[in-house]
Design a protein around this motif. Sequence first.
Motif, PDB file in Angstrom:
ATOM      1  N   THR A 114      -6.955  -3.429  -1.434  1.00  0.00           N
ATOM      2  CA  THR A 114      -8.299  -3.517  -1.996  1.00  0.00           C
ATOM      3  C   THR A 114      -8.947  -2.144  -2.187  1.00  0.00           C
ATOM      4  N   LYS A 115      -9.622  -2.002  -3.311  1.00  0.00           N
ATOM      5  CA  LYS A 115     -10.372  -0.776  -3.605  1.00  0.00           C
ATOM      6  C   LYS A 115     -11.866  -0.971  -3.329  1.00  0.00           C
ATOM      7  N   GLU A 116     -12.202  -2.085  -2.715  1.00  0.00           N
ATOM      8  CA  GLU A 116     -13.598  -2.333  -2.345  1.00  0.00           C
ATOM      9  C   GLU A 116     -14.076  -1.230  -1.403  1.00  0.00           C
ATOM     10  N   ALA A 142       0.806  -1.227   0.000  1.00  0.00           N
ATOM     11  CA  ALA A 142       0.000   0.000   0.000  1.00  0.00           C
ATOM     12  C   ALA A 142       0.833   1.270   0.000  1.00  0.00           C
ATOM     13  N   ALA A 143       2.127   1.181   0.360  1.00  0.00           N
ATOM     14  CA  ALA A 143       2.968   2.396   0.458  1.00  0.00           C
ATOM     15  C   ALA A 143       4.393   2.072   0.017  1.00  0.00           C
ATOM     16  N   LYS A 144       4.531   1.565  -1.200  1.00  0.00           N
ATOM     17  CA  LYS A 144       5.822   1.078  -1.687  1.00  0.00           C
ATOM     18  C   LYS A 144       6.917   2.129  -1.630  1.00  0.00           C
ATOM     19  N   ALA A 175     -14.032  -5.176   7.744  1.00  0.00           N
ATOM     20  CA  ALA A 175     -13.055  -6.266   7.682  1.00  0.00           C
ATOM     21  C   ALA A 175     -13.562  -7.408   6.815  1.00  0.00           C
ATOM     22  N   GLY A 176     -14.850  -7.689   6.910  1.00  0.00           N
ATOM     23  CA  GLY A 176     -15.435  -8.766   6.125  1.00  0.00           C
ATOM     24  C   GLY A 176     -15.311  -8.547   4.635  1.00  0.00           C
ATOM     25  N   LYS A 177     -15.344  -7.311   4.185  1.00  0.00           N
ATOM     26  CA  LYS A 177     -15.219  -7.017   2.756  1.00  0.00           C
ATOM     27  C   LYS A 177     -13.833  -7.406   2.231  1.00  0.00           C
ATOM     28  N   THR A 178     -12.813  -7.239   3.050  1.00  0.00           N
ATOM     29  CA  THR A 178     -11.472  -7.639   2.624  1.00  0.00           C
ATOM     30  C   THR A 178     -11.334  -9.155   2.648  1.00  0.00           C
ATOM     31  N   ILE A 179     -11.865  -9.797   3.705  1.00  0.00           N
ATOM     32  CA  ILE A 179     -11.821 -11.264   3.783  1.00  0.00           C
ATOM     33  C   ILE A 179     -12.542 -11.876   2.585  1.00  0.00           C
ATOM     34  N   ALA A 180     -13.649 -11.271   2.183  1.00  0.00           N
ATOM     35  CA  ALA A 180     -14.436 -11.816   1.074  1.00  0.00           C
ATOM     36  C   ALA A 180     -13.670 -11.795  -0.240  1.00  0.00           C
ATOM     37  N   GLY A 181     -12.647 -10.964  -0.335  1.00  0.00           N
ATOM     38  CA  GLY A 181     -11.854 -10.891  -1.562  1.00  0.00           C
ATOM     39  C   GLY A 181     -10.639 -11.788  -1.559  1.00  0.00           C
ATOM     40  N   ALA A 182     -10.438 -12.563  -0.478  1.00  0.00           N
ATOM     41  CA  ALA A 182      -9.263 -13.440  -0.394  1.00  0.00           C
ATOM     42  C   ALA A 182      -9.368 -14.579  -1.393  1.00  0.00           C
ATOM     43  N   VAL A 207      -7.962   3.387   9.152  1.00  0.00           N
ATOM     44  CA  VAL A 207      -6.948   3.222   8.111  1.00  0.00           C
ATOM     45  C   VAL A 207      -7.572   3.581   6.771  1.00  0.00           C
ATOM     46  N   VAL A 208      -6.889   4.399   5.996  1.00  0.00           N
ATOM     47  CA  VAL A 208      -7.382   4.787   4.681  1.00  0.00           C
ATOM     48  C   VAL A 208      -7.130   3.636   3.708  1.00  0.00           C
ATOM     49  N   ASN A 209      -8.171   3.145   3.071  1.00  0.00           N
ATOM     50  CA  ASN A 209      -8.040   1.987   2.175  1.00  0.00           C
ATOM     51  C   ASN A 209      -7.664   2.405   0.759  1.00  0.00           C
ATOM     52  N   GLY A 210      -7.579   1.411  -0.142  1.00  0.00           N
ATOM     53  CA  GLY A 210      -7.169   1.681  -1.515  1.00  0.00           C
ATOM     54  C   GLY A 210      -8.146   2.537  -2.287  1.00  0.00           C
ATOM     55  N   ASN A 211      -9.342   2.700  -1.749  1.00  0.00           N
ATOM     56  CA  ASN A 211     -10.350   3.553  -2.374  1.00  0.00           C
ATOM     57  C   ASN A 211     -10.309   4.967  -1.821  1.00  0.00           C
ATOM     58  N   GLY A 212      -9.341   5.235  -0.928  1.00  0.00           N
ATOM     59  CA  GLY A 212      -9.187   6.571  -0.362  1.00  0.00           C
ATOM     60  C   GLY A 212     -10.103   6.881   0.797  1.00  0.00           C
ATOM     61  N   GLU A 213     -10.728   5.859   1.386  1.00  0.00           N
ATOM     62  CA  GLU A 213     -11.696   6.073   2.460  1.00  0.00           C
ATOM     63  C   GLU A 213     -11.087   5.788   3.833  1.00  0.00           C
TER      64      GLU A 213
END
Length: 371
Positions: A302-304, A207-209, A278-285, A263-269
Amino acid sequence: MKLKRHGIMAGIALTAATLALAGCGSDNTAPSASTSTGSSAGSSTDCASGSLTAQGSTAQKNAMDEWVKAYQQKCSGAQINYQGTGSGAGVTAFNGKSADFAGSDSALKDGDETTKSTARCGGNPALNLPMVVGPIAVVYNLDGVKDLTLKPATLAQIFSGKITKWDDPAIKADNGSAQLPSSAISTVHRSDDSGTTDNFTNYLTGAAKSDWTFSHSKTWKAPGGQAAKGSDGIASTIKSTPGTIGYVELSFAQNSSLSMAKVVNGNGEPTELTAEAAGKTIAGAQIVGTGDDLKMKIDYTTKEAGAYPIVLVTYEIVCSKGNDATKLALLKGFLTYTRSADGQKALSDLGYAPLPETVRSKVASSVGNLA
């Protein structure tokens, strides 16, 4: 001591149940010939006598303690000893044959870890079997500040030692009109090799290379900060030391009543650690292992919309074949219980997330094939 029920984890499990994975195995694993079946509230337990020694992940220690207690109550001839020594120590013990299985918050690494585990298993591959899912909280102790938001780049700069004051312009920019003190930041990281560290630094790497140049590892590589052993050690240090910030699994943050940053996610939120987030990230595993190996990949960038991005899976590391024949029945019986509906249900009382049903059925198939 048992933690209070946290509805957040039940919510995670419900959201994660949508995890789309193909090729699910059967959940009906027959007991081996050397086991007996004990009934309990509409379910069964594959009982076997003997002893198992295991160690590793502190993140799953509370879950293991509950599982061991429950299994031994059902199966009086079984003795199982799990020590929370850290993921790195657990893998080392497993590869050195001083542990029958290991708990690890990271799957075995390609290269040295995999080579040694294959040798330990008599030339057969070791398996990564997911058993517990849970978010990693960014926890802090800052007097008067109960609502803190941090972008990935800001987190990376804090933990790499580039940002050293709480009123740094980058932290101010993330937090609008918040009143931030000019006091020094003291980061707290694990002193032992840790899968939680590996997952947290994997998040920073992805997320912050440009701001995190230390890659990801079970060993903390960035300079400075305080070191504490185990997740309980970090939680204790944060709780008692003003100006600190660190990372622990949600169950440890809740048990110590620590403040958790958004924490600001990949969608900027800016995203609070909630069940749905948290469940939204687990669902994308995704399961990326082959055959009975169930290594998982989590998209930390994730940009979810609304997803909290820092989530880990903790595994049991076990030989696919080549297990000690005198312990095989107990190994399979115990892992059959931990992945069972009853075993996973117990996690909600401990601040963990039960496995999504699609993953749980795959674990059942893999455990049934152990030899």
